[in-house]
Design a protein around this motif. Structure first.
Motif, short mmCIF file in Angstrom:
data_model
loop_
_atom_site.label_atom_id
_atom_site.label_comp_id
_atom_site.label_asym_id
_atom_site.label_seq_id
_atom_site.Cartn_x
_atom_site.Cartn_y
_atom_site.Cartn_z
N ASP B 43 49.40 36.91 24.80
CA ASP B 43 49.75 36.60 26.19
C ASP B 43 48.49 36.51 27.06
OD1 ASP B 43 51.79 36.01 27.90
OD2 ASP B 43 52.28 38.10 28.38
N VAL B 44 47.59 37.44 26.88
CA VAL B 44 46.34 37.43 27.66
C VAL B 44 45.51 36.21 27.30
CG1 VAL B 44 44.15 38.64 28.05
CG2 VAL B 44 46.30 39.93 28.05
N LYS B 45 45.50 35.87 26.02
CA LYS B 45 44.74 34.69 25.59
C LYS B 45 45.30 33.42 26.22
CE LYS B 45 42.76 32.92 21.26
NZ LYS B 45 42.81 33.04 19.80
N GLN B 46 46.62 33.34 26.29
CA GLN B 46 47.26 32.13 26.82
C GLN B 46 47.25 32.09 28.34
OE1 GLN B 46 48.44 29.62 24.84
NE2 GLN B 46 47.55 30.87 23.20
N ARG B 47 47.58 33.20 29.00
CA ARG B 47 47.83 33.15 30.44
C ARG B 47 46.76 33.85 31.25
NH1 ARG B 47 52.30 35.18 32.83
NH2 ARG B 47 52.52 36.89 31.32
N GLY B 48 45.81 34.48 30.57
CA GLY B 48 44.66 35.04 31.28
C GLY B 48 45.04 36.07 32.33
N ASP B 49 44.43 35.92 33.51
CA ASP B 49 44.58 36.91 34.58
C ASP B 49 46.04 37.24 34.91
OD1 ASP B 49 41.88 37.35 34.99
OD2 ASP B 49 41.69 35.74 36.46
N ALA B 50 46.90 36.22 34.89
CA ALA B 50 48.30 36.47 35.25
C ALA B 50 48.90 37.53 34.33
CB ALA B 50 49.10 35.16 35.18
N ALA B 51 48.58 37.42 33.04
CA ALA B 51 49.12 38.39 32.08
C ALA B 51 48.48 39.76 32.29
CB ALA B 51 48.87 37.90 30.65
N VAL B 52 47.18 39.78 32.52
CA VAL B 52 46.49 41.06 32.73
C VAL B 52 47.09 41.78 33.94
CG1 VAL B 52 44.28 42.16 33.28
CG2 VAL B 52 44.35 40.23 31.67
N LEU B 53 47.31 41.02 34.99
CA LEU B 53 47.88 41.56 36.23
C LEU B 53 49.27 42.16 35.98
CD1 LEU B 53 47.01 41.62 39.24
CD2 LEU B 53 48.19 39.44 39.53
N GLU B 54 50.10 41.40 35.29
CA GLU B 54 51.47 41.88 35.03
C GLU B 54 51.48 43.15 34.19
OE1 GLU B 54 53.21 37.36 34.86
OE2 GLU B 54 53.76 38.75 33.24
N TYR B 55 50.71 43.13 33.10
CA TYR B 55 50.70 44.31 32.23
C TYR B 55 50.12 45.53 32.94
CZ TYR B 55 52.06 41.54 28.17
OH TYR B 55 52.74 40.74 27.29
N THR B 56 49.09 45.30 33.74
CA THR B 56 48.46 46.43 34.43
C THR B 56 49.43 47.04 35.44
OG1 THR B 56 46.29 45.43 34.11
CG2 THR B 56 46.47 47.15 35.80
N ASN B 57 50.10 46.19 36.21
CA ASN B 57 51.05 46.73 37.17
C ASN B 57 52.21 47.43 36.48
OD1 ASN B 57 49.71 46.09 39.54
ND2 ASN B 57 50.47 43.98 39.51
N LYS B 58 52.59 46.92 35.32
CA LYS B 58 53.70 47.51 34.59
C LYS B 58 53.30 48.86 33.96
CE LYS B 58 56.52 46.60 30.47
NZ LYS B 58 56.71 45.64 29.36
N PHE B 59 52.18 48.87 33.24
CA PHE B 59 51.83 50.08 32.48
C PHE B 59 51.15 51.15 33.34
CE2 PHE B 59 51.64 46.99 28.77
CZ PHE B 59 52.89 47.36 28.29
N ASP B 60 50.37 50.69 34.32
CA ASP B 60 49.60 51.67 35.10
C ASP B 60 50.22 51.94 36.47
OD1 ASP B 60 47.87 51.89 32.99
OD2 ASP B 60 46.39 50.49 33.80
N ARG B 61 51.32 51.25 36.75
CA ARG B 61 52.05 51.49 38.01
C ARG B 61 51.10 51.50 39.22
NH1 ARG B 61 52.93 54.72 34.02
NH2 ARG B 61 51.43 56.19 34.91
N ILE B 62 50.36 50.39 39.37
CA ILE B 62 49.43 50.32 40.49
C ILE B 62 50.22 50.12 41.78
CG2 ILE B 62 47.49 49.04 41.48
CD1 ILE B 62 46.93 50.60 38.85
N PRO B 63 50.07 51.03 42.74
CA PRO B 63 50.86 50.95 43.98
C PRO B 63 50.60 49.63 44.69
CG PRO B 63 49.65 53.04 43.83
CD PRO B 63 49.13 52.17 42.74
N GLY B 64 51.65 48.90 44.96
CA GLY B 64 51.54 47.63 45.71
C GLY B 64 50.64 46.62 45.05
#
Lengths: 446, 446
Positions: B43-64
């Motif tokens: 997913d990161v290879k295909q979609r780059g930043d968008a995937a990184v952003l989604e996974y980070t917000n999901k796994f690390d629960r970044i506020p806002g």
């Protein structure tokens, strides 16, 4: 215009995408191979010699092999010596000279890495010790791709490093032995030669059997089964890199005989349909001359069908703006072999950050390096020269840190360590340092 | 008798089998983790930043986090400097002194590896060039196992090697940042800090995204997802070893305060329930004293439950015949950390062939080396010290071979190379060498 090799121009739209597509190579993993290798490794780990014997008789069709046991696979020193003595004189001399030159180069690598130690004012001594690996396995492919030069290039660095036991495995399908490979083993000082191969040989070396002691590292090229097995045993033993297809990149300023460059490209392409041969040059006329040389010389090559496929599928002649741009592109490619076939090659070599081996000047054909210049021909492929190195003596050595802390040293270092250990919430670490303080004093964690 | 740790005796029947069983550790691969990591990397290879952003917000629960884009994950130099300035004075000083000592030791490693070249009588020049990697990624775990010492140990060797860009990734679950980790990054000279983690961070570093350039190598510890991701991207980038549980082996002649040895064993055991702490000693009375120290000191340790499990499950006090036998067993164990807590420790160190780091003398507790002696604390685990080395400057450098063959050199080397190339059936290799002969002469292949 030749239809044998693609031509690109760095000023064209989409050049970088085309280049990336050309360079893209992903080693495919074959599920059937992975499954077979998993089974074989498991079996060798569980049943040892019995499994090795069965797989070897099955895959290599050893005549009458079943009853003779593992001993039949050992080639004694006498047979190795006889193989060397039996070579044609010119071949034996070439092999010996090549081995001696490889040894001299690798001795320099050993001299460079001596370890060090230094004593601080309070008597604390810190250092690094270099020691050879105890036991190394060298995989040598059998059959048509049996290369004595690979025996020299893999075994001599281990020997120079001081590895006590160098165990070479080489399959002999249908019992056919390659005399030049055995001769190379004799010259290189391999300590044991066993005629087994495939995943079963990798498993025997990694786990050990009743007749084959486990090694610490396995190096050397092999087919897809061998590569898969090496990947799997990595961690139990060390391995070298899993090599991708071989590559040559020629940077040429247009002053080298075009026949020479064409033949240099062939020398890479003849290895394998997947091998990659690329030239970068700022001179369009010269590129046309190389193209003409390719057309002219290809029909004279015994391996022309392999060369043709390789050039068609993965080769390129690339027109660049200037040699500066050629160096920039070369850094992106990070080639296994980089020839700088130009006047004053050093000026361009100074701009190269990534290459497995650099061949400078028009007399430095890659083939000289492949056999006998001295540096190793096992080199990082598939852009891994960005972060890895030629096979060398250092691959058969390891480092250990040495820390002798004086009583005085323990007083100053102990306070620092305790402070940081408490900061990390590791109180036993802190106490272990504090117990050495005199008088002992424990900080109250904050 | 203590029930906290097993006791073995090298003279007992079946001792070696018991020891092997104790040492056996196989990193299990978890299919669910493997599958998750494969998906994330793809997913990161295909979609780059968008995937990184989604996974980070999901796994690390970044506020806002959702709206702010990738820029929110960058920690600027000012914030790093502020973290350093904001530390308690003692902690800041300890971190700075540790960093300086680590730098000094690693500078010695760099000095040792300078490359070489030599010129042969015919003008041929052969050599080896050492260059730093361009870009390195350092993974730093977030949450409870956030270790500023690891930042220093991973980043400083890269800095000393001359790596231009050192990109540190550190997850910040729920947005919580570890100030000591940020301070360590400031001291070590990390060039960019990004608060992402997990397989998505490894993927971003390996493949690159619009906002994160691809690196050449990824080092640093992580959880099972990070380890699996590093294994998968290996080849695209370099990686350091995948570390197993930490280990200490103490060789003691019975002359060290038993409390010190007990605490040294604890300092390993407190890392992790799977960590392994073993002592070898020829003196039964002394072993009983260490056992009594364990009983006495364990209740005082904040991390006693971790220590207790580690000692029970994987620890041992082993009575050996003599110190010679202790060294022999130590070579079989090939421990990550080896303390030789004895009078005249050098006599025993000389018998050790395999160890990641050797701590000589009773004042050299492992904890001093973990933080501030200077040598690296990233060391080979699980018996891999047989074939691998501490993390060092050399892990952030690579070698390139240099071959400049003179016209005269091409005459002698060309004949040798051609002879061997024909012997291997690689005619283009032979011709490429022969074209440089003057006059050109092609051997008829035999």
């Amino acid at each position: 215009m030749s239809l044998l090799i693609r031509k690109l121009d760095s000023t064209q739209d989409g050049f970088r995408q085309k280049l990336d597509a050309l360079l893209a190579f992903e080693a495919s993993t074959d599920d059937a191979i992975e499954a077979a290798v998993t089974t074989i490794l498991h079996d060798v780990k569980q049943r040892g010699d019995a499994a090795v014997l069965e797989y070897t008789n099955k895959f290599d069709r050893i005549p009458g092999g079943g009853a003779a046991g593992m001993a039949q696979f050992d080639i004694g020193q006498a047979e190795l010596d006889a193989a060397l003595a039996g070579l044609p004189e010119a071949q034996r001399a070439a092999l010996q000279t090549a081995a001696e030159r490889i040894r001299v180069f690798h001795e320099r690598q050993k001299q460079e890495l001596q370890g060090f130690s230094y004593t601080e004012p309070d008597g604390t001594v810190l250092g690094q010790r270099i020691t050879p690996l105890d036991r190394v396995g060298i995989y040598v492919p059998g059959g048509k791709a049996a290369y004595p030069s690979s025996v020299l290039m893999n075994a001599i660095p281990a020997k120079v490093a001081g590895v006590a036991e160098i165990i070479m495995v080489v399959p002999t399908p249908d019992g056919v032995k390659n005399q030049m490979v055995l001769a190379a083993a004799a010259i290189a000082g391999v300590t044991r030669v066993i005629t087994i191969g495939g995943a079963q040989a990798v498993g025997a070396l990694a786990y050990g059997t009743a007749t084959i002691g486990a090694v610490d590292k396995i190096v050397g090229p092999g087919n897809a089964y061998v590569a898969a097995a090496k990947r799997r045993v990595f961690g139990t033993v060390g391995i070298d890199m899993i090599a991708g297809p071989s590559e040559i990149l020629v940077l040429c300023d247009g002053t080298t005989d075009p026949d020479w460059v064409a033949m240099d490209l062939f020398s890479q392409a003849e290895h394998d349909e997947l091998a990659q041969a690329i030239m970068l040059c700022p001179d369009a006329d010269y590129i046309a001359q190389v193209e003409a040389s390719i057309d002219k010389l290809l029909p004279t090559m015994p391996r022309q069908s392999v060369i043709r496929t390789s050039l068609l599928e993965r080769g390129a002649l690339i027109k660049v703006r200037d040699m500066m741009e050629a160096c920039e592109i070369a850094n992106a490619i990070a080639a296994e072999h980089l020839e700088i076939s130009a006047e004053n090659p050093q000026q361009w070599a100074d701009l190269i950050r990534h290459a497995g081996a650099m061949f400078l000047g028009r007399f430095s054909s890659e083939s000289l390096g492949d056999y006998c210049c001295g540096p190793n021909h096992v080199l990082p492929t598939s852009r891994t020269a960005r972060f890895s190195s030629p096979l060398g003596v250092y691959d058969f050595q390891k480092r250990s840190s040495i820390l002798y802390v004086s009583e005085a040293g323990a007083q100053t270092l102990g306070l620092i360590a305790a402070e940081l250990a408490y900061g990390e919430g590791l109180q036993a670490h802190a106490r272990s340092a504090e117990l050495r303080l005199q008088p002992v004093r424990f900080k109250q964690p904050s």
